[in-house]
Write a protein that holds these residues in place. Structure first.
Motif, PDB file in Angstrom:
ATOM      1  N   TYR A  40       0.825  -1.213   0.000  1.00 28.61           N
ATOM      2  CA  TYR A  40       0.000   0.000   0.000  1.00 28.61           C
ATOM      3  C   TYR A  40       0.856   1.258   0.000  1.00 28.61           C
ATOM      4  O   TYR A  40       0.656   2.159  -0.810  1.00 28.61           O
ATOM      5  CB  TYR A  40      -0.980  -0.030   1.184  1.00 28.61           C
ATOM      6  N   SER A  41       1.819   1.321   0.904  1.00 28.54           N
ATOM      7  CA  SER A  41       2.652   2.530   0.973  1.00 28.54           C
ATOM      8  C   SER A  41       3.871   2.439   0.047  1.00 28.54           C
ATOM      9  O   SER A  41       4.452   3.470  -0.304  1.00 28.54           O
ATOM     10  CB  SER A  41       3.148   2.749   2.405  1.00 28.54           C
ATOM     11  N   HIS A  42       4.300   1.236  -0.279  1.00 26.41           N
ATOM     12  CA  HIS A  42       5.532   1.026  -1.051  1.00 26.41           C
ATOM     13  C   HIS A  42       6.738   1.619  -0.327  1.00 26.41           C
ATOM     14  O   HIS A  42       7.724   1.999  -0.954  1.00 26.41           O
ATOM     15  CB  HIS A  42       5.420   1.591  -2.473  1.00 26.41           C
ATOM     16  N   PHE A  43       6.619   1.723   0.991  1.00 25.49           N
ATOM     17  CA  PHE A  43       7.718   2.235   1.810  1.00 25.49           C
ATOM     18  C   PHE A  43       8.187   1.062   2.680  1.00 25.49           C
ATOM     19  O   PHE A  43       7.468   0.610   3.571  1.00 25.49           O
ATOM     20  CB  PHE A  43       7.217   3.408   2.669  1.00 25.49           C
ATOM     21  N   HIS A  44       9.371   0.581   2.368  1.00 28.37           N
ATOM     22  CA  HIS A  44       9.832  -0.682   2.957  1.00 28.37           C
ATOM     23  C   HIS A  44      10.818  -0.397   4.093  1.00 28.37           C
ATOM     24  O   HIS A  44      11.917   0.106   3.852  1.00 28.37           O
ATOM     25  CB  HIS A  44      10.490  -1.541   1.879  1.00 28.37           C
ATOM     26  N   VAL A  45      10.397  -0.711   5.294  1.00 23.85           N
ATOM     27  CA  VAL A  45      11.232  -0.417   6.465  1.00 23.85           C
ATOM     28  C   VAL A  45      11.763  -1.729   7.044  1.00 23.85           C
ATOM     29  O   VAL A  45      11.035  -2.725   7.131  1.00 23.85           O
ATOM     30  CB  VAL A  45      10.418   0.347   7.534  1.00 23.85           C
ATOM     31  N   GLY A  46      13.031  -1.706   7.420  1.00 22.86           N
ATOM     32  CA  GLY A  46      13.650  -2.872   8.060  1.00 22.86           C
ATOM     33  C   GLY A  46      14.261  -2.458   9.381  1.00 22.86           C
ATOM     34  O   GLY A  46      14.725  -1.323   9.527  1.00 22.86           O
ATOM     35  N   SER A  60      10.364  -6.301   9.756  1.00 23.12           N
ATOM     36  CA  SER A  60      10.040  -5.315   8.724  1.00 23.12           C
ATOM     37  C   SER A  60       8.581  -4.927   8.867  1.00 23.12           C
ATOM     38  O   SER A  60       7.816  -5.600   9.568  1.00 23.12           O
ATOM     39  CB  SER A  60      10.304  -5.899   7.341  1.00 23.12           C
ATOM     40  N   ASN A  61       8.205  -3.834   8.213  1.00 23.37           N
ATOM     41  CA  ASN A  61       6.799  -3.425   8.316  1.00 23.37           C
ATOM     42  C   ASN A  61       5.911  -4.415   7.572  1.00 23.37           C
ATOM     43  O   ASN A  61       6.261  -4.905   6.502  1.00 23.37           O
ATOM     44  CB  ASN A  61       6.580  -1.980   7.857  1.00 23.37           C
ATOM     45  N   GLN A  62       4.776  -4.702   8.158  1.00 24.85           N
ATOM     46  CA  GLN A  62       3.822  -5.676   7.631  1.00 24.85           C
ATOM     47  C   GLN A  62       2.476  -4.973   7.527  1.00 24.85           C
ATOM     48  O   GLN A  62       1.820  -4.722   8.538  1.00 24.85           O
ATOM     49  CB  GLN A  62       3.743  -6.890   8.570  1.00 24.85           C
ATOM     50  N   GLU A  63       2.101  -4.628   6.297  1.00 24.77           N
ATOM     51  CA  GLU A  63       0.877  -3.841   6.106  1.00 24.77           C
ATOM     52  C   GLU A  63      -0.343  -4.730   5.928  1.00 24.77           C
ATOM     53  O   GLU A  63      -0.240  -5.958   5.800  1.00 24.77           O
ATOM     54  CB  GLU A  63       1.069  -2.893   4.908  1.00 24.77           C
ATOM     55  N   ASN A  64      -1.500  -4.091   5.952  1.00 20.65           N
ATOM     56  CA  ASN A  64      -2.768  -4.802   5.855  1.00 20.65           C
ATOM     57  C   ASN A  64      -3.771  -3.925   5.119  1.00 20.65           C
ATOM     58  O   ASN A  64      -3.737  -2.700   5.268  1.00 20.65           O
ATOM     59  CB  ASN A  64      -3.274  -5.122   7.278  1.00 20.65           C
ATOM     60  N   LEU A  71       1.701  -3.270  10.981  1.00 21.89           N
ATOM     61  CA  LEU A  71       2.630  -2.901  12.058  1.00 21.89           C
ATOM     62  C   LEU A  71       3.961  -2.442  11.477  1.00 21.89           C
ATOM     63  O   LEU A  71       4.433  -2.978  10.473  1.00 21.89           O
ATOM     64  CB  LEU A  71       2.848  -4.099  12.995  1.00 21.89           C
ATOM     65  N   CYS A  72       4.559  -1.468  12.154  1.00 18.46           N
ATOM     66  CA  CYS A  72       5.862  -0.929  11.744  1.00 18.46           C
ATOM     67  C   CYS A  72       6.977  -1.953  11.978  1.00 18.46           C
ATOM     68  O   CYS A  72       6.867  -2.854  12.817  1.00 18.46           O
ATOM     69  CB  CYS A  72       6.203   0.319  12.552  1.00 18.46           C
ATOM     70  N   ALA A  73       8.070  -1.730  11.282  1.00 19.96           N
ATOM     71  CA  ALA A  73       9.236  -2.610  11.384  1.00 19.96           C
ATOM     72  C   ALA A  73       9.809  -2.658  12.806  1.00 19.96           C
ATOM     73  O   ALA A  73      10.212  -3.721  13.298  1.00 19.96           O
ATOM     74  CB  ALA A  73      10.314  -2.127  10.426  1.00 19.96           C
ATOM     75  N   GLU A  74       9.828  -1.509  13.466  1.00 22.44           N
ATOM     76  CA  GLU A  74      10.448  -1.443  14.795  1.00 22.44           C
ATOM     77  C   GLU A  74       9.681  -2.298  15.800  1.00 22.44           C
ATOM     78  O   GLU A  74      10.258  -3.041  16.590  1.00 22.44           O
ATOM     79  CB  GLU A  74      10.490   0.008  15.298  1.00 22.44           C
ATOM     80  N   ARG A  75       8.340  -2.174  15.754  1.00 27.23           N
ATOM     81  CA  ARG A  75       7.556  -2.953  16.718  1.00 27.23           C
ATOM     82  C   ARG A  75       7.539  -4.425  16.357  1.00 27.23           C
ATOM     83  O   ARG A  75       7.587  -5.286  17.237  1.00 27.23           O
ATOM     84  CB  ARG A  75       6.139  -2.382  16.830  1.00 27.23           C
ATOM     85  N   THR A 108      15.101   7.470   8.597  1.00 26.34           N
ATOM     86  CA  THR A 108      13.656   7.482   8.841  1.00 26.34           C
ATOM     87  C   THR A 108      13.403   7.548  10.343  1.00 26.34           C
ATOM     88  O   THR A 108      13.741   6.610  11.070  1.00 26.34           O
ATOM     89  CB  THR A 108      13.009   6.201   8.269  1.00 26.34           C
ATOM     90  N   PRO A 109      12.796   8.627  10.817  1.00 26.75           N
ATOM     91  CA  PRO A 109      12.525   8.724  12.260  1.00 26.75           C
ATOM     92  C   PRO A 109      11.368   7.799  12.637  1.00 26.75           C
ATOM     93  O   PRO A 109      10.359   7.760  11.936  1.00 26.75           O
ATOM     94  CB  PRO A 109      12.114  10.187  12.453  1.00 26.75           C
ATOM     95  N   PRO A 110      11.511   7.038  13.697  1.00 24.91           N
ATOM     96  CA  PRO A 110      10.436   6.130  14.120  1.00 24.91           C
ATOM     97  C   PRO A 110       9.178   6.900  14.529  1.00 24.91           C
ATOM     98  O   PRO A 110       9.269   8.024  15.047  1.00 24.91           O
ATOM     99  CB  PRO A 110      11.013   5.418  15.344  1.00 24.91           C
ATOM    100  N   CYS A 111       8.011   6.292  14.303  1.00 21.66           N
ATOM    101  CA  CYS A 111       6.757   6.949  14.694  1.00 21.66           C
ATOM    102  C   CYS A 111       6.638   6.958  16.226  1.00 21.66           C
ATOM    103  O   CYS A 111       7.380   6.281  16.938  1.00 21.66           O
ATOM    104  CB  CYS A 111       5.564   6.229  14.054  1.00 21.66           C
ATOM    105  N   GLY A 112       5.685   7.710  16.710  1.00 23.29           N
ATOM    106  CA  GLY A 112       5.530   7.863  18.160  1.00 23.29           C
ATOM    107  C   GLY A 112       5.227   6.551  18.862  1.00 23.29           C
ATOM    108  O   GLY A 112       5.770   6.280  19.945  1.00 23.29           O
TER     109      GLY A 112
END
Ligand code: THU
Length: 160
Positions: A40-46, A60-64, A71-75, A108-112
Motif C-alpha cells: 500500500y505505501s511502497h515504503f519498505h522499512v527494516g 520489517s513493516n507488515q501492512e494490511n 505494524l511498523c518494522a520497529e515494533r 527514517t525517524p520512528p513513529c511515536g
C-alpha cells in the motif's frame, strides 16, 4: 510562568566509521527492508535488534488492507525479540528504509508508537538501548531511547 526546553543529543556517523558490530546491525536492517510487506505505501522499512548476547533479530513493516492492522518494522522486531528472548536486553536497534528509489538518503525517524515501545524495551531491561537510524547520507546514533522521546510515560506512573 516557566519555560522548559528538551535537548535531544545524537551523533551523525558516516556508515564506514561505525564499529564492526554496528555496521553489521545496519546491514541486517537494510536487508530486512527486502522482507517488508508494503503493497500500500511502497515504503519498505527494516529493523535489526542486537541482544545482549550478540544475537541479531530482524523485522520489517507488515501492512494490511485494513490499514491500522499493519505494524511498523520497529515494533515487529521488538515484539519478536520480546516473544523469543524475554530475558535478553536489546543493546541496539538499527532502522533502514527503502522506497522506489532504493535506500533513503535521510534516516527514517520512528513513529511515536514505536518510540513508546522502544521506551518499554529499554525500561524493562534497565539499560540504555542505542538507536541507529540509517540513511545513505549517514547514520544518526542515539545513545538511549530517552534521546528520542522526551516527557516519557512509563510504568512508574501506574505504581500505587
Ligand atoms: N513505518 C515503519 O515501519 N517504521 C517507521 O519508522 C515509519 C513508518 C511503516 C508503516 C507503514 O507500513 C509504512 O512505513 C508507511 O507509513
Amino acid at each position: 510562568m516557566k519555560e522548559f526546553t528538551h535537548v535531544c543529543h545524537y551523533t551523525l556517523y558516516p556508515f564506514d566509521e561505525l564499529s564492526d558490530a554496528d555496521r553489521a546491525l545496519v546491514l541486517a536492517a537494510q536487508e530486512a527492508t527486502q522482507r517488508s510487506y508494503a503493497p500500500y505505501s511502497h515504503f519498505h522499512v527494516g529493523a535489526a535488534a542486537r541482544l545482549d548476547d550478540g544475537t541479531v533479530v530482524t523485522g520489517s513493516n507488515q501492512e494490511n488492507a485494513a490499514f491500522p492492522s499493519g505494524l511498523c518494522a520497529e515494533r515487529t522486531t521488538l515484539f519478536y525479540a520480546g516473544a523469543q528472548y524475554p530475558d535478553r536486553a536489546v543493546d541496539a536497534l538499527a532502522i533502514a528504509a527503502a522506497d522506489a528509489n532504493g535506500l533513503t538518503p535521510t534516516p527514517t525517524p520512528p513513529c511515536g508508537a514505536c518510540r513508546q515501545v522502544m521506551l518499554e524495551t529499554e525500561t524493562r531491561s534497565r539499560r540504555p538501548m542505542r538507536i541507529l537510524l540509517y540513511g545513505t547520507q549517514g547514520v544518526y546514533v542515539f545513545e538511549s531511547v530517552s534521546q528520542i522521546l522526551p516527557l516519557t510515560f512509563d510504568g512508574s506512573f501506574l505504581k500505587e
